[in-house]
Design a protein around this motif. Structure first.
Motif, PDB file in Angstrom:
ATOM      1  N   MET A  20       0.820  -1.211   0.000  1.00 26.39           N
ATOM      2  CA  MET A  20       0.000   0.000   0.000  1.00 26.39           C
ATOM      3  C   MET A  20       0.853   1.260   0.000  1.00 26.39           C
ATOM      4  SD  MET A  20      -3.206  -0.650  -0.173  1.00 26.39           S
ATOM      5  CE  MET A  20      -3.912   0.874   0.438  1.00 26.39           C
ATOM      6  N   GLY A  21       1.977   1.214   0.719  1.00 24.70           N
ATOM      7  CA  GLY A  21       2.838   2.389   0.782  1.00 24.70           C
ATOM      8  C   GLY A  21       3.419   2.749  -0.568  1.00 24.70           C
ATOM      9  N   ASN A  22       3.883   1.731  -1.312  1.00 21.88           N
ATOM     10  CA  ASN A  22       4.428   1.997  -2.640  1.00 21.88           C
ATOM     11  C   ASN A  22       3.353   2.504  -3.594  1.00 21.88           C
ATOM     12  OD1 ASN A  22       7.037   1.185  -1.917  1.00 21.88           O
ATOM     13  ND2 ASN A  22       6.623  -0.957  -2.406  1.00 21.88           N
ATOM     14  N   LEU A  23       2.144   1.961  -3.472  1.00 23.25           N
ATOM     15  CA  LEU A  23       1.043   2.417  -4.316  1.00 23.25           C
ATOM     16  C   LEU A  23       0.694   3.872  -4.020  1.00 23.25           C
ATOM     17  CD1 LEU A  23      -1.108   1.764  -6.418  1.00 23.25           C
ATOM     18  CD2 LEU A  23      -2.575   0.931  -4.553  1.00 23.25           C
ATOM     19  N   ALA A  24       0.696   4.232  -2.733  1.00 23.29           N
ATOM     20  CA  ALA A  24       0.407   5.622  -2.356  1.00 23.29           C
ATOM     21  C   ALA A  24       1.489   6.557  -2.887  1.00 23.29           C
ATOM     22  CB  ALA A  24       0.298   5.735  -0.838  1.00 23.29           C
ATOM     23  N   ARG A  25       2.752   6.125  -2.821  1.00 19.33           N
ATOM     24  CA  ARG A  25       3.841   6.953  -3.344  1.00 19.33           C
ATOM     25  C   ARG A  25       3.712   7.126  -4.849  1.00 19.33           C
ATOM     26  NH1 ARG A  25       6.540  11.071  -1.733  1.00 19.33           N
ATOM     27  NH2 ARG A  25       6.191  11.843  -3.825  1.00 19.33           N
ATOM     28  N   LYS A  26       3.307   6.058  -5.547  1.00 13.11           N
ATOM     29  CA  LYS A  26       3.104   6.161  -6.992  1.00 13.11           C
ATOM     30  C   LYS A  26       1.958   7.117  -7.314  1.00 13.11           C
ATOM     31  CE  LYS A  26       4.895   1.577  -8.204  1.00 13.11           C
ATOM     32  NZ  LYS A  26       4.570   0.244  -8.777  1.00 13.11           N
ATOM     33  N   LEU A  27       0.929   7.106  -6.462  1.00 14.95           N
ATOM     34  CA  LEU A  27      -0.181   8.037  -6.661  1.00 14.95           C
ATOM     35  C   LEU A  27       0.282   9.473  -6.476  1.00 14.95           C
ATOM     36  CD1 LEU A  27      -3.170   8.627  -7.097  1.00 14.95           C
ATOM     37  CD2 LEU A  27      -3.551   8.231  -4.658  1.00 14.95           C
ATOM     38  N   ILE A  28       1.098   9.715  -5.456  1.00  9.98           N
ATOM     39  CA  ILE A  28       1.636  11.061  -5.236  1.00  9.98           C
ATOM     40  C   ILE A  28       2.494  11.482  -6.421  1.00  9.98           C
ATOM     41  CG2 ILE A  28       3.211  12.423  -3.803  1.00  9.98           C
ATOM     42  CD1 ILE A  28       2.247  10.859  -1.400  1.00  9.98           C
ATOM     43  N   ASP A  29       3.352  10.573  -6.902  1.00 12.46           N
ATOM     44  CA  ASP A  29       4.193  10.889  -8.055  1.00 12.46           C
ATOM     45  C   ASP A  29       3.346  11.215  -9.280  1.00 12.46           C
ATOM     46  OD1 ASP A  29       6.378  10.460  -6.475  1.00 12.46           O
ATOM     47  OD2 ASP A  29       6.865   8.482  -7.302  1.00 12.46           O
ATOM     48  N   ALA A  30       2.267  10.459  -9.485  1.00 19.33           N
ATOM     49  CA  ALA A  30       1.412  10.700 -10.640  1.00 19.33           C
ATOM     50  C   ALA A  30       0.759  12.076 -10.569  1.00 19.33           C
ATOM     51  CB  ALA A  30       0.343   9.611 -10.735  1.00 19.33           C
ATOM     52  N   VAL A  31       0.295  12.446  -9.370  1.00 16.82           N
ATOM     53  CA  VAL A  31      -0.315  13.772  -9.211  1.00 16.82           C
ATOM     54  C   VAL A  31       0.724  14.865  -9.422  1.00 16.82           C
ATOM     55  CG1 VAL A  31      -1.458  15.311  -7.575  1.00 16.82           C
ATOM     56  CG2 VAL A  31      -2.114  12.906  -7.681  1.00 16.82           C
ATOM     57  N   GLN A  32       1.950  14.645  -8.921  1.00 19.88           N
ATOM     58  CA  GLN A  32       3.011  15.634  -9.106  1.00 19.88           C
ATOM     59  C   GLN A  32       3.397  15.750 -10.570  1.00 19.88           C
ATOM     60  OE1 GLN A  32       5.912  14.071  -6.358  1.00 19.88           O
ATOM     61  NE2 GLN A  32       5.325  15.522  -4.754  1.00 19.88           N
ATOM     62  N   HIS A  33       3.466  14.629 -11.280  1.00 21.67           N
ATOM     63  CA  HIS A  33       3.787  14.670 -12.709  1.00 21.67           C
ATOM     64  C   HIS A  33       2.709  15.412 -13.497  1.00 21.67           C
ATOM     65  CE1 HIS A  33       7.427  12.377 -12.651  1.00 21.67           C
ATOM     66  NE2 HIS A  33       6.860  11.266 -12.221  1.00 21.67           N
ATOM     67  N   SER A  34       1.469  15.293 -13.088  1.00 26.13           N
ATOM     68  CA  SER A  34       0.382  15.977 -13.790  1.00 26.13           C
ATOM     69  C   SER A  34       0.370  17.473 -13.532  1.00 26.13           C
ATOM     70  CB  SER A  34      -0.970  15.380 -13.376  1.00 26.13           C
ATOM     71  OG  SER A  34      -1.284  15.738 -12.033  1.00 26.13           O
ATOM     72  N   LEU A  35       1.084  17.927 -12.494  1.00 24.20           N
ATOM     73  CA  LEU A  35       1.150  19.335 -12.066  1.00 24.20           C
ATOM     74  C   LEU A  35      -0.163  19.820 -11.444  1.00 24.20           C
ATOM     75  CD1 LEU A  35       3.107  21.016 -15.021  1.00 24.20           C
ATOM     76  CD2 LEU A  35       4.004  19.851 -12.995  1.00 24.20           C
ATOM     77  N   LEU A  36      -1.167  18.958 -11.346  1.00 23.79           N
ATOM     78  CA  LEU A  36      -2.453  19.371 -10.789  1.00 23.79           C
ATOM     79  C   LEU A  36      -2.381  19.567  -9.284  1.00 23.79           C
ATOM     80  CD1 LEU A  36      -4.903  17.106 -12.831  1.00 23.79           C
ATOM     81  CD2 LEU A  36      -4.310  19.510 -13.219  1.00 23.79           C
ATOM     82  N   GLY A  37      -1.513  18.797  -8.622  1.00 25.00           N
ATOM     83  CA  GLY A  37      -1.390  18.961  -7.181  1.00 25.00           C
ATOM     84  C   GLY A  37      -0.861  20.331  -6.804  1.00 25.00           C
ATOM     85  N   SER A  38       0.187  20.774  -7.494  1.00 26.35           N
ATOM     86  CA  SER A  38       0.745  22.099  -7.206  1.00 26.35           C
ATOM     87  C   SER A  38      -0.234  23.203  -7.578  1.00 26.35           C
ATOM     88  CB  SER A  38       2.070  22.288  -7.952  1.00 26.35           C
ATOM     89  OG  SER A  38       1.886  22.120  -9.351  1.00 26.35           O
ATOM     90  N   LEU A  39      -1.024  22.985  -8.636  1.00 19.48           N
ATOM     91  CA  LEU A  39      -2.044  23.975  -9.010  1.00 19.48           C
ATOM     92  C   LEU A  39      -3.116  24.067  -7.933  1.00 19.48           C
ATOM     93  CD1 LEU A  39      -3.359  25.921 -10.995  1.00 19.48           C
ATOM     94  CD2 LEU A  39      -4.383  23.957 -12.155  1.00 19.48           C
ATOM     95  N   PHE A  40      -3.532  22.932  -7.403  1.00 17.18           N
ATOM     96  CA  PHE A  40      -4.539  22.926  -6.339  1.00 17.18           C
ATOM     97  C   PHE A  40      -4.029  23.667  -5.108  1.00 17.18           C
ATOM     98  CE2 PHE A  40      -6.262  20.868  -2.506  1.00 17.18           C
ATOM     99  CZ  PHE A  40      -7.606  21.119  -2.686  1.00 17.18           C
ATOM    100  N   VAL A  41      -2.781  23.416  -4.744  1.00 17.08           N
ATOM    101  CA  VAL A  41      -2.204  24.082  -3.574  1.00 17.08           C
ATOM    102  C   VAL A  41      -2.099  25.583  -3.813  1.00 17.08           C
ATOM    103  CG1 VAL A  41      -0.130  24.298  -2.138  1.00 17.08           C
ATOM    104  CG2 VAL A  41      -0.968  22.034  -2.795  1.00 17.08           C
ATOM    105  N   ALA A  42      -1.705  25.982  -5.038  1.00 18.43           N
ATOM    106  CA  ALA A  42      -1.579  27.407  -5.354  1.00 18.43           C
ATOM    107  C   ALA A  42      -2.921  28.120  -5.230  1.00 18.43           C
ATOM    108  CB  ALA A  42      -1.010  27.576  -6.761  1.00 18.43           C
ATOM    109  N   ILE A  43      -3.980  27.509  -5.760  1.00 17.47           N
ATOM    110  CA  ILE A  43      -5.308  28.115  -5.664  1.00 17.47           C
ATOM    111  C   ILE A  43      -5.808  28.091  -4.225  1.00 17.47           C
ATOM    112  CG2 ILE A  43      -7.718  27.855  -6.366  1.00 17.47           C
ATOM    113  CD1 ILE A  43      -6.759  26.895  -9.060  1.00 17.47           C
TER     114      ILE A  43
END
Length: 204
Positions: free
Chosen positions: A1-24
């Protein structure tokens, strides 16, 4: 589960949507109550409660995924194995999101195109002008939402009624959102312009 969660975080970071959400979230959301305050009383729950609920759910899910990712087994390189002190691990679920993928960001081509179109060139000047404009919009939005009707009646009676200030406040909120997105895109463009193995850099 930990590796899957890290992959999910990486995917969101690669999409740049996570940083956009935080900025807004950090640049726009604190000023939303000022605009909602001017809306008719009966409409406030229909606007404010969904936004507040969405914020709580998103924050909890981000923390939960980060906390699960922090519990994954750590695979240290031989260089790290020779060190007495291993590299620090995120202390909580939110800090896990600040750790960029080891191979660097690799957003989809359309996100690279959007960042290149909206963001300022890394060598372009004019950030001070954008900052001053952002502060001016924030100040105007604060005045429209916080200053009481009696003060407006004294200095500018046309805006004494809160309903008359709602439209300018929403316009300021929209402009602030655009400025925050522009700042986010500029930051991402500078980040993507840094050399990274196997990555295509934005040069124009």
């Amino acid at each position: 589960m930990g590796n899957l969660a890290r992959k999910l975080i990486d995917a969101v970071q690669h999409s740049l949507l996570g940083s956009l959400f935080v900025a807004i979230l950090t640049g726009v959301m604190p000023f939303v109550p000022a605009a909602i305050h001017l809306a008719p009383y009966e409409t406030v729950p229909w606007i404010g409660l969904p936004l507040f609920g969405l914020f709580i759910i998103a924050a909890f899910m981000a923390w939960l995924v980060g906390a699960v990712a922090n519990r994954r087994p750590r695979r240290l390189s031989p260089l790290h194995a020779l060190q007495l002190d291993p590299p620090p691990q995120a202390a909580n679920g939110f800090e896990a999101w600040s750790e960029l993928p080891a191979e660097g960001l690799d957003p989809p081509p359309f996100m690279r195109a959007i960042v290149a179109l909206i963001g300022a060139h890394p060598e372009q000047d004019g950030r001070r002008l954008e900052l001053n404009l952002t502060l001016a919009v924030m100040g105007l939005l604060f005045l429209l939402g916080v200053v009481g009707s009696d003060v407006w009646q004294r200095f500018y009676p046309a805006l004494a009624d809160p309903s008359a200030r709602l439209l300018p406040a929403l316009a300021c909120l929209g402009l602030l959102t655009l400025l925050v997105i522009r700042s986010w895109a500029s930051a991402q463009r500078r980040l993507l312009a840094r050399p990274a193995p196997g990555r295509v850099q934005i040069t124009s």
